[in-house]
Design a protein around this motif. Structure first.
Motif, short mmCIF file in Angstrom:
data_model
loop_
_atom_site.label_atom_id
_atom_site.label_comp_id
_atom_site.label_asym_id
_atom_site.label_seq_id
_atom_site.Cartn_x
_atom_site.Cartn_y
_atom_site.Cartn_z
N LEU A 1 5.23 -6.34 9.82
CA LEU A 1 5.61 -6.99 8.57
C LEU A 1 5.60 -7.70 7.90
CD1 LEU A 1 7.64 -5.70 6.50
CD2 LEU A 1 9.53 -5.85 7.87
N SER A 2 6.00 -9.20 8.17
CA SER A 2 6.16 -10.47 7.26
C SER A 2 4.63 -11.00 6.57
CB SER A 2 6.08 -11.35 8.34
OG SER A 2 8.51 -11.31 8.37
N ARG A 3 3.19 -10.33 7.27
CA ARG A 3 2.33 -10.53 6.65
C ARG A 3 1.50 -10.14 6.14
NH1 ARG A 3 1.03 -10.97 12.05
NH2 ARG A 3 0.27 -9.20 12.80
N VAL A 4 2.18 -8.75 5.50
CA VAL A 4 2.06 -7.63 4.65
C VAL A 4 2.46 -8.25 3.82
CG1 VAL A 4 2.01 -5.51 4.15
CG2 VAL A 4 1.50 -5.92 6.34
N ILE A 5 4.03 -8.40 4.02
CA ILE A 5 4.83 -8.72 2.46
C ILE A 5 4.49 -9.39 1.91
CG2 ILE A 5 6.84 -9.40 1.71
CD1 ILE A 5 8.54 -7.87 4.04
N ARG A 6 3.68 -11.01 2.60
CA ARG A 6 3.46 -12.65 1.98
C ARG A 6 1.89 -11.93 1.02
NH1 ARG A 6 3.60 -14.95 5.77
NH2 ARG A 6 1.68 -15.70 6.66
N ALA A 7 1.29 -11.78 1.95
CA ALA A 7 0.20 -11.17 1.58
C ALA A 7 -0.18 -9.90 -0.38
CB ALA A 7 -0.80 -10.16 2.65
N GLY A 8 1.50 -9.19 0.46
CA GLY A 8 1.44 -8.36 -0.73
C GLY A 8 1.81 -9.15 -2.14
N TYR A 9 2.92 -9.53 -1.94
CA TYR A 9 3.47 -10.78 -2.85
C TYR A 9 2.18 -11.83 -3.69
CZ TYR A 9 8.41 -10.62 -2.73
OH TYR A 9 9.26 -9.41 -2.78
N LYS A 10 1.95 -11.82 -2.59
CA LYS A 10 0.35 -12.56 -3.23
C LYS A 10 -0.59 -12.14 -4.79
CE LYS A 10 -3.53 -16.09 -1.78
NZ LYS A 10 -4.35 -16.26 -0.45
N LEU A 11 -0.41 -11.20 -3.81
CA LEU A 11 -1.38 -9.86 -4.68
C LEU A 11 -1.01 -9.71 -6.04
CD1 LEU A 11 -4.31 -8.15 -3.71
CD2 LEU A 11 -3.01 -6.44 -2.92
N LEU A 12 0.43 -9.27 -5.85
CA LEU A 12 1.00 -8.83 -6.87
C LEU A 12 1.04 -10.08 -7.20
CD1 LEU A 12 2.29 -5.67 -5.76
CD2 LEU A 12 0.39 -5.89 -7.18
N GLY A 13 1.00 -11.89 -7.41
CA GLY A 13 1.87 -12.65 -7.93
C GLY A 13 3.19 -12.26 -8.33
N LEU A 14 3.79 -12.10 -7.17
CA LEU A 14 5.89 -11.88 -7.34
C LEU A 14 5.87 -13.31 -6.54
CD1 LEU A 14 5.84 -8.65 -5.55
CD2 LEU A 14 5.60 -8.86 -8.45
N LYS A 15 7.10 -13.72 -7.27
CA LYS A 15 7.97 -14.90 -6.76
C LYS A 15 9.88 -14.18 -6.57
CE LYS A 15 4.73 -17.61 -7.07
NZ LYS A 15 3.51 -18.45 -6.14
N THR A 16 10.28 -15.27 -5.56
CA THR A 16 11.30 -14.52 -5.84
C THR A 16 12.71 -15.62 -5.77
OG1 THR A 16 10.92 -13.91 -3.33
CG2 THR A 16 13.50 -14.54 -4.08
#
Length: 366
Positions: free
Chosen positions: A269-284
Motif C-alpha cells: 500500500l505504501s509503495r503504491v501510494i508513493r508511486a501514485g503521488y509521484k505520478l500525479l505530482g501530489l504533495k502534502t
C-alpha cells in the motif's frame, strides 16, 4: 484533494485481491474466474504518513485525520472490450472517471490460477488492455475532431484549439501510441485536452503482482514491466497481493515483524501510494492544533490560496496570508511556539508556492 485510482487489468491477475487488501475490506469478491467484479467497487483508504503522527504528538492533538486515497476496482477487460466483448464498453466509462490507472499485471506462475490467455506474459497483457483503451479513444476522436474542425472554419476559437490538440492525439492513436504523449501548445489547449477525458491520457502506474518469494526483489517478468514503464514515462511497483492479504488479516503491531521477515521495509500500500503521488505530482501539507492534526493533499506547484482552497473554498476566496512552518523546523523546534521564537514561523502571501510538509495556518476574511 486525494485522488482516485482505477484498478484495471485482465481477469485473474489479482485486481480484486489487491483491492481488498489495500482497502482492508472484502467489498470486492475475489474469485478464480473471469468477471467476478460486475460493478465497480470503490474503497477509501487513509494515506499513512509518519510525519502526521509526529506533528500530532507535538501539538497535543486530540484527533488525527489522514488524507484519503480512493481505489476503484474495475472489472477485467478482455480483447474486444471496446466492441462489446466480455462485459463490454460500460467499464470504459468507469475508467474515464478516475485520475490515474493502476494497471495490475500478473508476474507470477501458478497452475492453480487460470490465465485468460493460458500463458503468463505481462507485456502482452498490458498491450491487450492498452489496445482496447486506444480503440475506444480512437472511435471517439474520429467523430469529435472533424466536428471541431468544421466549427473552427466558422471562426470558433475554442473549436480551433480543440481541433488542434485532439487532432494531435488522434494522429498518435493512429500510430498505436497513447494520447498522453500529446503536447498542447498553450494553456487553452491543455484545458480542452483535460476536458476530453481520453482513456489513454490517464497517467499509468503498473503494479507487478508477484509471488511471495519475489516480493522483495521482483523477478524477470517484473523487470520487463519496469523497462516498459521507464520507456513510457510511467511508474511501476512490485507488490505481492497474497502478502498484502495476509498483512490485513493480522494485528497492526505484528505487521512490521512480518514484513521484516520477508525482507520488506514497507507494505505494498505504501509503495503504491508513493508511486501514485509521484505520478500525479501530489504533495502534502499539514494543519495542527489541540482539536486535530490533519494532512491535506495538494498539486505540486500550488500557491498558498490554492492550497487553502483544499480546506474550504472560503479560505481561497478570502485568503490574506499563511503562517508557515517547514516540517523539519516544526519537529526540531518543538512546534509552533518554538518555531516562532527561533524566527522560523513565516508570514507568506498569495504568491508563496507551498512546499511538501509545510505546517500551515491560513488567515482569511470573507
Amino acid at each position: 484533494m486525494g485522488f482516485r485510482c482505477g484498478i484495471v487489468g485482465l481477469p485473474n491477475v489479482g485486481k480484486s485481491t489487491l483491492f481488498n487488501a489495500l482497502t482492508e475490506t472484502q467489498a470486492a469478491q475475489a474469485a478464480n474466474y473471469p468477471f467476478c467484479t460486475i460493478e465497480p467497487n470503490v474503497g477509501q483508504v487513509a494515506v499513512p504518513d509518519e510525519r502526521l503522527q509526529k506533528i500530532a504528538a507535538i501539538a497535543g492533538s486530540a484527533k488525527i485525520i489522514e488524507t484519503q486515497l480512493g481505489f476503484v476496482d474495475i472489472a477485467g477487460l478482455v480483447k474486444g472490450a471496446s466492441k462489446g466483448e466480455g462485459l463490454g464498453n460500460q467499464f470504459l466509462g468507469n475508467i474515464r472517471e478516475v485520475d490515474a490507472i493502476v494497471h495490475v499485471l500478473r508476474c507470477f506462475e501458478d497452475d492453480d490460477i487460470q490465465h485468460v490467455a493460458n500463458k503468463v506474459d505481462p507485456i502482452a497483457d498490458a498491450e491487450v488492455v492498452e489496445t482496447e483503451l486506444m480503440l475506444s479513444d480512437l472511435e471517439s476522436l474520429e467523430k469529435r475532431v472533424p466536428a471541431a474542425a468544421k466549427r473552427a472554419t466558422g471562426g470558433d476559437k475554442e473549436a480551433k484549439a480543440m481541433a488542434s490538440v485532439l487532432g494531435q492525439a488522434l494522429e498518435l492513436l493512429r500510430e498505436g501510441k497513447p494520447a498522453r504523449l500529446t503536447e498542447p501548445k498553450h494553456d487553452e489547449e491543455a484545458r480542452l485536452f483535460r476536458q476530453a477525458q481520453l482513456l489513454t491520457a490517464k497517467p499509468v502506474l503498473y503494479v507487478c503482482n508477484v509471488a511471495e518469494e519475489d516480493a522483495a526483489t521482483g523477478n524477470d517478468l517484473s523487470a520487463k514491466v519496469f523497462e516498459k514503464a521507464a520507456a513510457e514515462g510511467a511508474e511501476a511497483v512490485v507488490v505481492s497481493a497474497a502478502i498484502e492479504a495476509e498483512l490485513v488479516a493480522m494485528p497492526v503491531e505484528d505487521r512490521g515483524e512480518f514484513l521484516e521477515a520477508l525482507g520488506l521495509e514497507e507494505s505494498g500500500l505504501s509503495r503504491v501510494i508513493r508511486a501514485g503521488y509521484k505520478l500525479l505530482g501530489l504533495k502534502t501539507f499539514f494543519t495542527a492544533g489541540p482539536k486535530e492534526a490533519r494532512a491535506w493533499t495538494f498539486p505540486d506547484g500550488a500557491k498558498a490560496p490554492q492550497a487553502a482552497g483544499e480546506i474550504h473554498s472560503d479560505f481561497e476566496r478570502g485568503f490574506i496570508r499563511a503562517e508557515t512552518i517547514a516540517y523539519e523546523d516544526y519537529v526540531n523546534l518543538g512546534g509552533e511556539a518554538g518555531a516562532k521564537e527561533a524566527g522560523k514561523l513565516r508570514q507568506e502571501g498569495k504568491e508563496y508556492v507551498v512546499q511538501d510538509g509545510d505546517v500551515l495556518l491560513f488567515k482569511f476574511n470573507v
